[in-house]
Every structure is written in structure tokens, then in C-alpha cells.
Motif scaffolding. Structure first.
Motif, PDB file in Angstrom:
ATOM      1  N   LYS A  77       0.833  -1.213   0.000  1.00 29.69           N
ATOM      2  CA  LYS A  77       0.000   0.000   0.000  1.00 29.69           C
ATOM      3  C   LYS A  77       0.862   1.256   0.000  1.00 29.69           C
ATOM      4  O   LYS A  77       0.551   2.226  -0.692  1.00 29.69           O
ATOM      5  N   ARG A  78       1.959   1.246   0.793  1.00 28.85           N
ATOM      6  CA  ARG A  78       2.868   2.395   0.792  1.00 28.85           C
ATOM      7  C   ARG A  78       3.488   2.589  -0.583  1.00 28.85           C
ATOM      8  O   ARG A  78       3.567   3.711  -1.094  1.00 28.85           O
ATOM      9  N   GLU A  79       3.920   1.498  -1.184  1.00 32.32           N
ATOM     10  CA  GLU A  79       4.531   1.563  -2.510  1.00 32.32           C
ATOM     11  C   GLU A  79       3.531   2.063  -3.550  1.00 32.32           C
ATOM     12  O   GLU A  79       3.861   2.882  -4.416  1.00 32.32           O
ATOM     13  N   MET A  80       2.298   1.590  -3.458  1.00 32.28           N
ATOM     14  CA  MET A  80       1.263   2.018  -4.392  1.00 32.28           C
ATOM     15  C   MET A  80       0.994   3.513  -4.263  1.00 32.28           C
ATOM     16  O   MET A  80       0.842   4.222  -5.266  1.00 32.28           O
ATOM     17  N   GLU A  81       0.960   4.028  -3.047  1.00 28.67           N
ATOM     18  CA  GLU A  81       0.729   5.455  -2.829  1.00 28.67           C
ATOM     19  C   GLU A  81       1.880   6.274  -3.408  1.00 28.67           C
ATOM     20  O   GLU A  81       1.651   7.315  -4.040  1.00 28.67           O
ATOM     21  N   THR A  82       3.109   5.821  -3.218  1.00 30.74           N
ATOM     22  CA  THR A  82       4.272   6.513  -3.781  1.00 30.74           C
ATOM     23  C   THR A  82       4.186   6.541  -5.313  1.00 30.74           C
ATOM     24  O   THR A  82       4.394   7.583  -5.939  1.00 30.74           O
ATOM     25  N   LEU A  83       3.854   5.418  -5.904  1.00 31.35           N
ATOM     26  CA  LEU A  83       3.741   5.346  -7.362  1.00 31.35           C
ATOM     27  C   LEU A  83       2.593   6.211  -7.884  1.00 31.35           C
ATOM     28  O   LEU A  83       2.699   6.822  -8.952  1.00 31.35           O
ATOM     29  N   ARG A  84       1.512   6.274  -7.146  1.00 36.88           N
ATOM     30  CA  ARG A  84       0.375   7.111  -7.538  1.00 36.88           C
ATOM     31  C   ARG A  84       0.799   8.588  -7.563  1.00 36.88           C
ATOM     32  O   ARG A  84       0.479   9.326  -8.502  1.00 36.88           O
ATOM     33  N   LYS A  85       1.528   9.019  -6.533  1.00 40.61           N
ATOM     34  CA  LYS A  85       2.003  10.412  -6.482  1.00 40.61           C
ATOM     35  C   LYS A  85       2.974  10.703  -7.617  1.00 40.61           C
ATOM     36  O   LYS A  85       2.912  11.774  -8.248  1.00 40.61           O
ATOM     37  N   GLU A  86       3.885   9.753  -7.894  1.00 44.25           N
ATOM     38  CA  GLU A  86       4.826   9.942  -9.001  1.00 44.25           C
ATOM     39  C   GLU A  86       4.083  10.032 -10.328  1.00 44.25           C
ATOM     40  O   GLU A  86       4.433  10.851 -11.188  1.00 44.25           O
ATOM     41  N   ASN A  87       3.064   9.219 -10.501  1.00 48.25           N
ATOM     42  CA  ASN A  87       2.274   9.237 -11.726  1.00 48.25           C
ATOM     43  C   ASN A  87       1.563  10.584 -11.897  1.00 48.25           C
ATOM     44  O   ASN A  87       1.542  11.150 -12.997  1.00 48.25           O
ATOM     45  N   GLU A  88       0.965  11.106 -10.814  1.00 48.93           N
ATOM     46  CA  GLU A  88       0.305  12.415 -10.874  1.00 48.93           C
ATOM     47  C   GLU A  88       1.305  13.507 -11.254  1.00 48.93           C
ATOM     48  O   GLU A  88       1.003  14.375 -12.079  1.00 48.93           O
ATOM     49  N   PHE A  89       2.498  13.459 -10.668  1.00 47.83           N
ATOM     50  CA  PHE A  89       3.529  14.434 -10.964  1.00 47.83           C
ATOM     51  C   PHE A  89       3.928  14.365 -12.445  1.00 47.83           C
ATOM     52  O   PHE A  89       4.049  15.387 -13.117  1.00 47.83           O
ATOM     53  N   LEU A  90       4.138  13.173 -12.957  1.00 51.74           N
ATOM     54  CA  LEU A  90       4.523  13.001 -14.358  1.00 51.74           C
ATOM     55  C   LEU A  90       3.431  13.499 -15.311  1.00 51.74           C
ATOM     56  O   LEU A  90       3.734  14.071 -16.360  1.00 51.74           O
ATOM     57  N   LYS A  91       2.181  13.304 -14.945  1.00 52.75           N
ATOM     58  CA  LYS A  91       1.086  13.826 -15.771  1.00 52.75           C
ATOM     59  C   LYS A  91       1.137  15.348 -15.825  1.00 52.75           C
ATOM     60  O   LYS A  91       0.983  15.948 -16.892  1.00 52.75           O
ATOM     61  N   LYS A  92       1.378  15.989 -14.683  1.00 54.70           N
ATOM     62  CA  LYS A  92       1.443  17.448 -14.633  1.00 54.70           C
ATOM     63  C   LYS A  92       2.642  17.961 -15.433  1.00 54.70           C
ATOM     64  O   LYS A  92       2.542  18.941 -16.172  1.00 54.70           O
ATOM     65  N   VAL A  93       3.782  17.300 -15.297  1.00 54.68           N
ATOM     66  CA  VAL A  93       4.988  17.712 -16.015  1.00 54.68           C
ATOM     67  C   VAL A  93       4.780  17.555 -17.520  1.00 54.68           C
ATOM     68  O   VAL A  93       5.137  18.451 -18.301  1.00 54.68           O
ATOM     69  N   SER A  94       4.203  16.438 -17.950  1.00 52.00           N
ATOM     70  CA  SER A  94       3.988  16.227 -19.373  1.00 52.00           C
ATOM     71  C   SER A  94       2.986  17.241 -19.932  1.00 52.00           C
ATOM     72  O   SER A  94       3.149  17.734 -21.047  1.00 52.00           O
ATOM     73  N   ALA A  95       1.972  17.606 -19.147  1.00 50.87           N
ATOM     74  CA  ALA A  95       1.019  18.638 -19.599  1.00 50.87           C
ATOM     75  C   ALA A  95       1.714  19.992 -19.703  1.00 50.87           C
ATOM     76  O   ALA A  95       1.476  20.746 -20.638  1.00 50.87           O
ATOM     77  N   TYR A  96       2.587  20.304 -18.768  1.00 50.62           N
ATOM     78  CA  TYR A  96       3.319  21.576 -18.786  1.00 50.62           C
ATOM     79  C   TYR A  96       4.211  21.665 -20.035  1.00 50.62           C
ATOM     80  O   TYR A  96       4.202  22.675 -20.749  1.00 50.62           O
ATOM     81  N   PHE A  97       4.954  20.591 -20.310  1.00 59.17           N
ATOM     82  CA  PHE A  97       5.835  20.605 -21.483  1.00 59.17           C
ATOM     83  C   PHE A  97       5.056  20.566 -22.793  1.00 59.17           C
ATOM     84  O   PHE A  97       5.497  21.110 -23.798  1.00 59.17           O
ATOM     85  N   ALA A  98       3.911  19.944 -22.785  1.00 53.58           N
ATOM     86  CA  ALA A  98       3.086  19.898 -23.989  1.00 53.58           C
ATOM     87  C   ALA A  98       2.579  21.302 -24.308  1.00 53.58           C
ATOM     88  O   ALA A  98       2.529  21.711 -25.474  1.00 53.58           O
ATOM     89  N   LYS A  99       2.225  22.093 -23.285  1.00 50.43           N
ATOM     90  CA  LYS A  99       1.766  23.483 -23.498  1.00 50.43           C
ATOM     91  C   LYS A  99       2.910  24.362 -23.967  1.00 50.43           C
ATOM     92  O   LYS A  99       2.725  25.224 -24.807  1.00 50.43           O
ATOM     93  N   SER A 100       4.079  24.142 -23.426  1.00 48.34           N
ATOM     94  CA  SER A 100       5.210  25.018 -23.781  1.00 48.34           C
ATOM     95  C   SER A 100       5.701  24.739 -25.206  1.00 48.34           C
ATOM     96  O   SER A 100       6.312  25.602 -25.829  1.00 48.34           O
ATOM     97  N   GLN A 101       5.444  23.592 -25.763  1.00 47.77           N
ATOM     98  CA  GLN A 101       5.867  23.302 -27.137  1.00 47.77           C
ATOM     99  C   GLN A 101       4.910  23.841 -28.166  1.00 47.77           C
ATOM    100  O   GLN A 101       5.226  23.898 -29.334  1.00 47.77           O
ATOM    101  N   GLU A 102       3.730  24.265 -27.778  1.00 43.59           N
ATOM    102  CA  GLU A 102       2.732  24.782 -28.715  1.00 43.59           C
ATOM    103  C   GLU A 102       3.066  26.119 -29.230  1.00 43.59           C
ATOM    104  O   GLU A 102       3.735  26.939 -29.113  1.00 43.59           O
TER     105      GLU A 102
END
Length: 102
Positions: A77-102
Motif C-alpha cells: 500500500k505504501r509503494e502504491m501510494e508513492t507510485l500514484r504520487k509519481e504518476n500524478e507528478f509526471l502527468k502534470k509535467v507532461s502537460a506543462y511541457f506539452a503546453k510550452s511546445q505549442e
């Protein structure tokens, strides 16, 4: 109306009673008589051992409540929570870079 008080037997006692009843020349009835319990109790314990193998008193309705299993579950459960947070962060980062390339 009074309720009959039941005796709580340790797992070790139960295992020993079933082991003794399974020995050649012994019966569940004779072991039960020696231990002062009802023979049906030994049959019930034997059925639990057979059905649930080593987890017999640590499992209820197919759920393992043993200490090792609980610790493994907490770790996952601890590992799953860590991975969930990392996944959310990566989604935000990819959205940020996708906007900056437009």
C-alpha cells in the motif's frame, strides 16, 4: 436463560490434539476423552487444518490476517501510494511541457 461459557484453546493445543488423533491406533474420540473435549471439536479442527493448511487460524473467509501477510500488505500500500504520487507528478509535467511546445 444462561449462556454456556466456551473454552478458548490455543492453536498449539488444537494442532497437538489433531496430530494425536491422526496417529495410528488412536481415534478422535479417545483423544477427546483424554483431553476432556467433545470429539466433534477434533473433527472440526482437522477440517480447518485440511481446508486452510498452514494458515488455519490466521485466515477467515479466504483473507489472510497473519502478521507477515499484514506487513506485506502495508508495504504494498505504501509503494502504491508513492507510485500514484509519481504518476500524478509526471502527468502534470507532461502537460506543462506539452503546453510550452505549442
Amino acid at each position: 436463560m444462561s449462556r454456556k461459557k466456551t473454552q478458548a484453546y490455543t492453536e498449539e493445543f488444537r494442532r497437538e490434539a489433531v496430530r494425536r488423533a491422526d496417529q495410528p491406533g488412536c481415534t478422535a474420540a479417545s483423544v477427546a476423552r483424554e483431553l476432556g473435549i467433545h470429539p466433534g471439536q477434533i473433527y472440526n479442527w482437522r477440517r480447518q487444518f485440511t481446508r486452510l493448511s498452514d494458515k488455519q487460524f490466521n485466515a477467515v473467509d479466504g483473507v489472510d490476517y497473519s502478521k507477515a501477510e499484514s506487513e506485506a500488505m502495508r508495504k504494498l500500500k505504501r509503494e502504491m501510494e508513492t507510485l500514484r504520487k509519481e504518476n500524478e507528478f509526471l502527468k502534470k509535467v507532461s502537460a506543462y511541457f506539452a503546453k510550452s511546445q505549442e
